[in-house]
Each structure stands twice: as C-alpha cells, then as structure tokens.
Scaffold this active site. Structure first.
Site, PDB file in Angstrom:
ATOM      1  N   HIS A  80       0.852  -1.190   0.000  1.00 22.64           N
ATOM      2  CA  HIS A  80       0.000   0.000   0.000  1.00 22.64           C
ATOM      3  C   HIS A  80       0.879   1.227   0.000  1.00 22.64           C
ATOM      4  O   HIS A  80       1.834   1.328   0.761  1.00 22.64           O
ATOM      5  CB  HIS A  80      -0.877   0.037   1.256  1.00 22.64           C
ATOM      6  CG  HIS A  80      -2.015  -0.914   1.206  1.00 22.64           C
ATOM      7  ND1 HIS A  80      -3.028  -0.812   0.296  1.00 22.64           N
ATOM      8  CD2 HIS A  80      -2.289  -1.994   1.964  1.00 22.64           C
ATOM      9  CE1 HIS A  80      -3.873  -1.798   0.491  1.00 22.64           C
ATOM     10  NE2 HIS A  80      -3.462  -2.532   1.498  1.00 22.64           N
ATOM     11  N   CYS A 122      -0.116   2.119  -5.182  1.00 27.25           N
ATOM     12  CA  CYS A 122      -0.882   3.257  -5.682  1.00 27.25           C
ATOM     13  C   CYS A 122       0.044   4.463  -5.753  1.00 27.25           C
ATOM     14  O   CYS A 122       0.866   4.668  -4.857  1.00 27.25           O
ATOM     15  CB  CYS A 122      -2.034   3.589  -4.722  1.00 27.25           C
ATOM     16  SG  CYS A 122      -3.213   2.259  -4.565  1.00 27.25           S
TER      17      CYS A 122
END
Lengths: 253, 489
Positions: A80, A122
């Site tokens: 993440h 991301c």
C-alpha cells in the site's frame, strides 16, 4: 523481505503455496524462494540498513546485501502506498526522500554499479521522483493520482491473488531466459493502460547508458558477466603448504 | 464584561429564563420528539457499510452441499428428542463424535425465584452438549460459536440438523483459523447462561453448573440459529440482547451483505425492506421498524439466545428462518451456504469486531442511525429538566412575591438551608431502598397472609410502596414552603 506470511497463513486452503492465478499454474512461493526478513523484522530501519550496509557485525551473511561497485541491484517494492510513501507494517511508512537519500549513500560508498527500482503501489511514480544518484532506472505501476489495481480474485480463497502490474510483469518475465536479448524498452511496454487500468511510468534520466542497450538479464536471471583475462596466475599447491606447516600429518602417517 | 459576570446582563438572562420557561420547555419537547421521529426518514439515515477491513469486499464461493442430509439429521434428532422426552444427550454426543468434533457435556440446575406456573416446579435441570472443531493449523487462541437451542416439541429440529450438517462440512476444510464450537443448549437462556458462565469462569446468577471439560480460546463472535421448517421464505436477524445491548453493527452488515449475495429475503423486526421512503406508508413502515427496535431494547430482556453473549463483549446475533406464505422458497442448502459464508468471513478476523458502531438504531436492514444522531433528541428532552431546575433555583433565590426594590433583590441571595434539601434527598433514597428490597423480602410473608401468588405479591408490594410515596412530594413541598416562610420572616 515479506511482512505477511501468506503461504503459511492458517486461512490458506492451499498451504505453502502462493499462486499468481486461480488456475494454480504458477506457484510463486516455490522451492527457489528465499526469504531473509520476514514478519516483524520487515521495518523501514532494517530495509535502509540493508541498503546502506550499516548492520551490526553479528548480522549473518544471508541478511546482508553484500554488494560492491560491480553489482547490479534489483529492488522491487509492493504494498500500500500513496503520494510519496510506501506503507510498512501498519505503523510506519518509508518516504521517497528517505529512499533517495539511501540510494545516494549507496552511491557514495560505491555499493552498486547499476540499480533497477520497480514499485507496484498506488501512485507509485511518486516514489522515484526524488532520486538524484546516477545509474538508477525506475519503473512504477501507476502515476501520481492513480490507483494500482489488483488482478483477479480467487473465489475459493476469497482474496485477490496478485496486482495487475505484477501479474503482467511476471508473465513477461517468465518468457525471459538467461540468453535473452530483450532490453529495457520492452520492459517499459509491459502492462499498458488497457491491461493495467493505471498508467505505468518509468524514469531513465539518471541512467548513463541508453535503455535500449540495457539487457533485462543485466538485472534478472542471475546472469553474471564473465571477464576473460590473458594474464597467468600462479597457484601454489595447497596440500604441500599444509604438510610443511602442521606436524599432525606425521602422526596420522 | 462577560455574559454571566455582568449583573445587568445576568439579570436580563434570568428574567428571560423565568419568563419564557414554559414556552422553551414545550419547544424543546416538541423538537426532541420531531427529531426522533425524523430519524426514520431515509435521507436522514446512512447506508450500512462494512467497516472491518479484514472482512473486506471479496466474497468466497460457498460450497455447502448437503442440505437434505441436514434435514434427515434433524428428523432423527426430533425422534430421539421425543423418545427421551427432553434433550437426547447420548445421541447428540454420538453424532457429534461421528463428525469428528471433540464433544463435551455440561449439566446445570437453577432454582427459579418464582415457581413455574405451568409445571409447578422450582428447579430447572438440563444438559448442554457442545462439540469443538479444532482449527487444523492455528493455535487454539480464538473461537467462533454456532448454537441452536433444543426446544420442546417440533421447534428448532431443523436448526440442530443444519448445525450438525455444517459441522460435518466444516470438519473437512483446512482453512479454519479459529476453533468453531457447535453448541446445543437446553432450556434456551438458562442453559446458555450456564454455559457462558462456566466458559468465562464467572458466576453472576448463582446457578449450579458442572465445569466445562473442554474449552476453545476467547470467543470472537457467536451466531444462534433458529430454524423450524424445511423451507424458508425469509431470514430474520435479531440483534437486541440483555439490557438492550446490541452487537457491533458489522455483524448486521455482514448478514445483510450475504443476504444480498445469496438472494434470500431478509428482514429485521420481521419487517421487509421497502423502496418507497418518500411515501407516507413507507415512512411509517420505517418508523415502526425503528420503534420496535427501541421497545425491544427498552424491555431489557434478551430476544434470542445470543443476548447473553453480549455481556462478555462477544458480538452475537440470532438468525431465524421464517416460513410464511410467499411464493419463493429457499431450501436448507442455501441457508447452509449463507451460514458458511458468514463463518468464512468471521474466520478472516484478526481482532474483535470493533470498527463499526455499538449503539445504533435500524429503521431498515440497509440503513442505520448511530448514537451521534439520536442522542441529541434525548439531549433536548434532558434540557427541559435542566431548564426547570434552573427556574426553581432562581425562584428559591429570588422569590417573586417579596420584591421591595430592584436592587435589594440581587443582594439577597439566600440559599435554602441544608436541612431542607437533605430531607427530600434522604426520603427519596429510603423510598428507593424500600422499592429494591421490600418486594422480594416480604414475598413469602405476603403469600402466607394474603391470597396472592408470588409474582402478584412482588408487583403489589411495589405498587404499595409507590402509593405511599405519592404522599411524599406533597409533604416535602409543604415542609419546604414553611421553611422558606421562616427564612423570610
């Protein structure tokens, strides 16, 4: 470095395996995988220490990078992340500035020849924006402001098995063998927007060679450069040396 | 100067308070009631969503196959239950052992405070049977519970059958990270309380129970199953527990998510979802659902066997299968799949359910109102008490009848003496103590001397204390008035 142990998680219906696709063709947690840092050892501090070499003397060789000025290093990060950070262990983050400074420390100490940095999170492109050391090439799965998406779920387990960029990168790399002449430009084309939904990015301005001339096997496949030397090297006979120095041989005789 | 330290402004504020006290109180009351009623109006509610990340978005494909076998087991259970005339302990132990569980029994007995009217008995005796499915690879630190009550007659046979069928199916899976305890409890709440008390090594009700021979880890979540028919038309969830306590909203969200996935009709308070929130009947439907939830919580009794788990900080709910006159019937295999899916999601939990709300009201299964939204309504009603108290205080300080001149009023801040305040305080405490102790203490004496039963005796004693207390405010008010007159003169 694996923070979560998914292969041996109690909830894995296929223990000791991590498949890239629900058709169970490719087990990415096979016999040739060696995990040096697992679980709670995966911290930002340990990662930076491994990179910069500032480890306590008692650290075993398997937990060290052991690189010199002739080594090509591959760094692959996934998890993440966001604009300028990657999450470690629910409680920490590594920022792009820290990473850039760590690479500069490595360059100052000549701990790498060339470095390939791949990140699948991301807004991954934000992580390579701050690099300033030479000979670094970077790839990311998504631009700033975009999310990297996962591939397909396995309904037997109930999780998504792999991220899209990693899946297509793996598919591409499975076709590369040690004698392959594929270069970095092919790697940049992996997972276009139609497959990845996000736009992969790359950075080559710090790299001194032209990407088209850099082989993928320079970083993957453990292909080592062999240098032929024309000089002769004299090797003294080791057995004779031992006989001269130790009297124990006489007793055995 | 500040609002309250400036004497002129303070006087103006106080006079405003005393002058407009009644209208403000009425307004607050009206606003509070309107606010509460407005909560059921759909645009003012929030859609439910899964807060726990571990129970994330991906669904597993459920594969429970043997609904028919579960029904057959249920019929066997019914036959044995009729033969034994109670809980068929031996048959249950044998069946659970055949399914590969670690089986244990617990016997309990409870002396009832009032004799059971139907059966004229004082002591209730029973046995709980439970089987533990150990997690194949995990340490035995956490557990999940699936329970079905052993009810007399034809009730809940299919529930026990499905429980045993699921146990058989779960046993062949290797991905359980928590122990699963399959519990069949006798005498509903009494048996469940005995089991929970023994599991947690507490004894709050003074029941007699044998200690548990086998135990799982700390229980993360529990589901109680009630199913009395071979096919169902809808599935109801009951959340209200002892003392009006509710499980974490994530449990209801989980249930609703699976209802949508499997395609079963799901209800709460026995009422279906409606889409016409902007019509009068749709709104009244939502209000009814919400008020039913409020009433059930207010009654304080647990509305399912799950209600007792909540006290031990275990999130639990009861799911009931209902068979009414509807065209589309769902079979037991689908119900089994729904439960399997719920348990697989609960299996993924790493921590107790804590991400979602613990205090909420549900006007429908897909919408909720959290405590932050319904508390202001009660706050407005409580403000009325505050305003009345302030009004009384101001009147005590400056009795409006005796005003020589304006300035002298402010100087004379005679607060009522301690005795006059202490007297009603002591009297109300004594009344409270009387209400608490007298009914149960004098129960036997009352039954001896008066022609009433035990339950009637308790109620009548309470009414007697209330009636005696009716005279109290009148007396204390008169006493206080005389005190004030003494001060004034």
């Amino acid at each position: 470095m694996l923070a979560d142990d998914m292969a041996c998680n109690h909830r894995n219906p296929k223990p000791a395996t991590v498949f890239s696709h629900k058709n169970m063709e490719l087990n990415v947690y096979g016999d040739d995988v060696e995990v040096d840092y697992r679980g709670y050892e995966v911290t930002v501090e340990n990662f930076l220490r491994v990179l910069t070499g500032r480890l306590p003397p008692s650290t075993p060789r398997s937990k060290r990078l052991l690189s010199d000025d002739r080594s090509n290093i591959l760094i692959y990060l996934t998890g993440h992340g966001g604009n300028g950070f990657l999450k470690f262990q629910d409680s920490e983050e590594i920022s792009n500035v820290e990473l850039a400074d760590a690479f500069e420390q490595m360059w100052q100490k000549r701990r790498y020849n060339e470095l390939l940095f791949i990140i699948d999170t991301c807004q991954g492109a934000s992580m390579y924006e701050r690099f300033y050391s030479p000979n670094i090439m970077a790839l990311a799965s998504s631009q700033v402001g975009e999310d990297s998406l996962s591939h397909q779920p396995d309904l037997a387990i109930g999780v998504h098995l792999m991220d899209r960029y990693t899946f297509y990168l793996l598919e591409f790399l499975e076709d590369i063998h040690p004698a392959s002449k594929a270069n970095m430009n092919d790697l940049f084309k992996v997972c276009p927007r139609s497959q990845c939904v996000s736009t992969p990015g790359h950075r080559t301005d710090l790299f001194q060679r032209d990407p088209g001339s850099v082989l993928i096997t320079d970083f993957f496949g453990s292909v080592r450069k062999v240098e032929i030397t024309t000089e002769a090297v004299n090797l003294t006979d080791p057995i004779k040396q031992v006989e001269e120095s130790s009297p124990i041989q006489n007793i055995l005789d | 100067m500040g609002l309250l330290s400036d004497p002129n402004r303070r006087r103006a504020l106080i006079s405003l308070l005393t002058r407009l006290n009644a209208p403000i109180c009425v307004l607050c009351y009206f606003a509070g009631v309107c606010w509460f009623m407005g909560l059921a109006f759909e645009p003012f509610t929030l859609r439910t969503y899964m807060s726990e990340n571990a129970m994330g978005s991906t669904m597993v494909e459920e594969r429970f196959p043997s609904g028919e076998r579960a029904l057959a087991t249920g019929r066997e259970f019914a036959a044995h239950k009729k033969k034994v005339g109670g809980m068929p302990v031996d048959w249950l132990v044998k069946t659970m052992q055949a399914r590969g569980l670690e089986v244990f029994t617990q016997s309990f007995s409870r002396t009832l405070p009032f004799p059971d009217e139907n059966k004229e008995r004082y002591i209730v005796k029973g046995t709980n049977v439970y089987g533990i499915l150990r997690a194949p690879r995990a340490p035995r630190t956490e557990a999940l519970v699936l329970s079905a009550p052993c009810s007399p007659g034809d009730n809940n046979n299919q529930a026990v059958g499905l429980l045993l069928g699921l146990a058989h199916y779960f046993r062949s899976q290797i991905f359980w990270a928590k122990d699963i305890i399959f519990l069949v409890n006798e005498h509903d709440l009494i048996g469940m309380q005995a089991w929970l008390e023994s599991y947690h090594h507490t004894n709050t009700t003074g029941m007699d129970w044998s200690p548990l021979q086998g135990r799982g880890g700390s229980i993360q979540a529990a589901l109680s199953l009630e199913l009395s028919s071979d096919v169902i038309t809808s599935f109801d969830i009951v959340l209200e527990g002892l003392n009006g306590q509710l499980p974490n909203l994530d449990l209801a969200n989980l249930f609703y998510a699976f209802c949508q996935k499997i395609g079963v009709l799901c209800t709460i308070q026995g009422k279906l979802q409606r889409n016409d929130w902007d019509s009068v009947s749709g709104y009244s439907h939502a209000v009814q659902t919400m008020m039913l939830m409020v009433m059930k919580q207010a009654s304080g009794r647990p509305w399912g066997d799950h209600g007792l788990f909540l006290r031990y900080h275990i999130e639990a709910a009861t799911v009931k299968g209902i068979n009414s006159f509807r065209q589309y019937k769902t079979d037991v295999t689908t119900v089994g799949r729904l439960l399997e899916g719920i348990f697989r999601k609960l299996n993924n939990l790493l921590e107790r359910l804590h991400q979602s709300y613990f205090f909420y009201l549900m006007p429908s299964l897909s919408h909720f109102v959290s405590i932050g939204y319904y508390m202001p309504a009660f706050g407005l009603l409580a403000v009325i008490l505050l305003l009345r108290a302030l009004d009384l205080w101001v009147q005590f300080a400056n009795p409006p009848a005796v005003t020589a001149d304006g300035v002298a009023d402010i100087e004379r801040q005679s607060s009522p003496g301690v005795l006059s305040v202490l007297t009603p305080l002591v009297i109300s405490h004594l009344t409270g103590a009387a209400l608490y102790f007298l009914p149960t203490r004098f129960q036997e004496t009352a039954v001896e001397h008066f022609p009433v039963s035990e339950t009637e005796a308790v109620v009548l004693t309470a009414i007697a204390v209330y009636t005696a207390g009716l005279a109290l405010p009148h007396n204390t008010h008169r006493y206080l008035l005389t005190q004030l007159l003494i001060y004034d003169s």
